[in-house]
Design a protein around this motif. Sequence first.
Motif: not given
Length: 451
Positions: A1-29
């Motif tokens: 990374m060119k800038y250290e604070t770019q790592k702020v994005a990682l927890p956002f991506f982790m939460v987003a993908m967890a909710l993405f998985a939940l969205q797919i589960i409710f879509g299957l239901l």
Amino acid sequence: MKYETQKVALPFFMVAMALFALQIIFGLLSATVYAWPDFMTGIMPFNIMRVSHTNLLIVWLLIGFMGCTYYLMPEEAEHEIASPTVAYLQLAIFAFAGAAALIGYQFGIHEGREFLEQPFWVKVLITISFLLFLFNTSATLAKGRKTAINMVLMLGLWLAAIFWLFAFYNPSNLAVDKLYWWWVVHLWVEGVWELIMASLLGYLVIKMTGVDREVIEKWLYVIVGLALFSGLLGTGHHYYWIGAPSYWQPIGSIFSTLEIAPFFTMVLFAFTMFWKGRRNHPNKAAMLWTLGCPTVAFFGAGVWGFMHTLHWVNYYSHGTQVTAAHGHLAFYGAYVMIILGVMTFAMPSLRRSQPYNQVMNMWGFWIMTGAMCFMTFTLTFAGVVQTHLQRVLGMNYMEVQDQLGLFYAMRLGAGVAVAIGAGLLIYAFFGPRRLQVPDSGTQMTAGPESA
């Protein structure tokens, strides 16, 4: 990374993908209920499954946009994020609000307005989180370099926040309610979110092609102009049958027809830039998502939207499975794919691994994209049959539903395939890394390494 604070994005991506998985589960239901109507009737009603599915989509896309912004803003502004603490705080607020709303839905606690079902206090928390995010990113931009990428991105984000405020306006008259309801729903997904998508696409193209920034910025201005010109008045195609004045029928038909233009321009833009620039970037998976996003968006949002946007067609097709076909492929192509593309590009540097599980990532791309296209075709055929039987021949709604069972079963199968592709993608992002090292100009697999 060119800038250290770019790592702020990682927890956002982790939460987003967890909710993405939940969205797919409710879509299957939800898809299972279409195939077997008595499924889970005593445990969770269909309307709760659906509201959970659609709300999770909106929430994880917004968190994904925030993560993408925090990743690219330091590079574009050439300045560290103003306050990582504020970023983590607003993520916690947003995630808590989303979780509270989701849990509340399971107990029937909602306001009943489609996509805007969140209770008032949840809307307030979302607004506070959004304001903290805009303050943080705008402060970063103010201190650093201004480019077309980050200026257009912030314009889209600010407009999204402004139009969100109409979610608090809930008039008692249903026609007036629907008039302003679309100022959130439509002006987000067919207006200002396109600015966010275009800027993220421009960022990826700059990073991977080496084409001169000025050339890419000129394309970006054209795309943004077309999106705003067509998207704002294109809202009129939602005003056909809600009691609005009749002049919205020609306005809606004309301008929503033009909404195909920015998506077609994005396709030309992406492929032209990769043709002009180099195509030897080591992150081949990110290149695949970058080219796939405008292509699928053009068909899902552009072509499938055009299919039933003219008022004399929409008179028959409105509210049928044709709408569901358009909605699924449009959301996936335009917004899901661009976020997954930025994540694919960013994750190697965020995890200090360059590059990473590209083959598994690309399998996830092809399985999910193929399944979404199959689901779209299936729902389109179902919608055409439904339109003819119900709107032309005048058959009863439930009688028609009995004729669509095969299509609903195929849609469920496509949903299972989407879940498999998403699982591969999530594992590629967060599972053990497979380092790939150059050998005689080629990329060879060196072996597994724990994260």
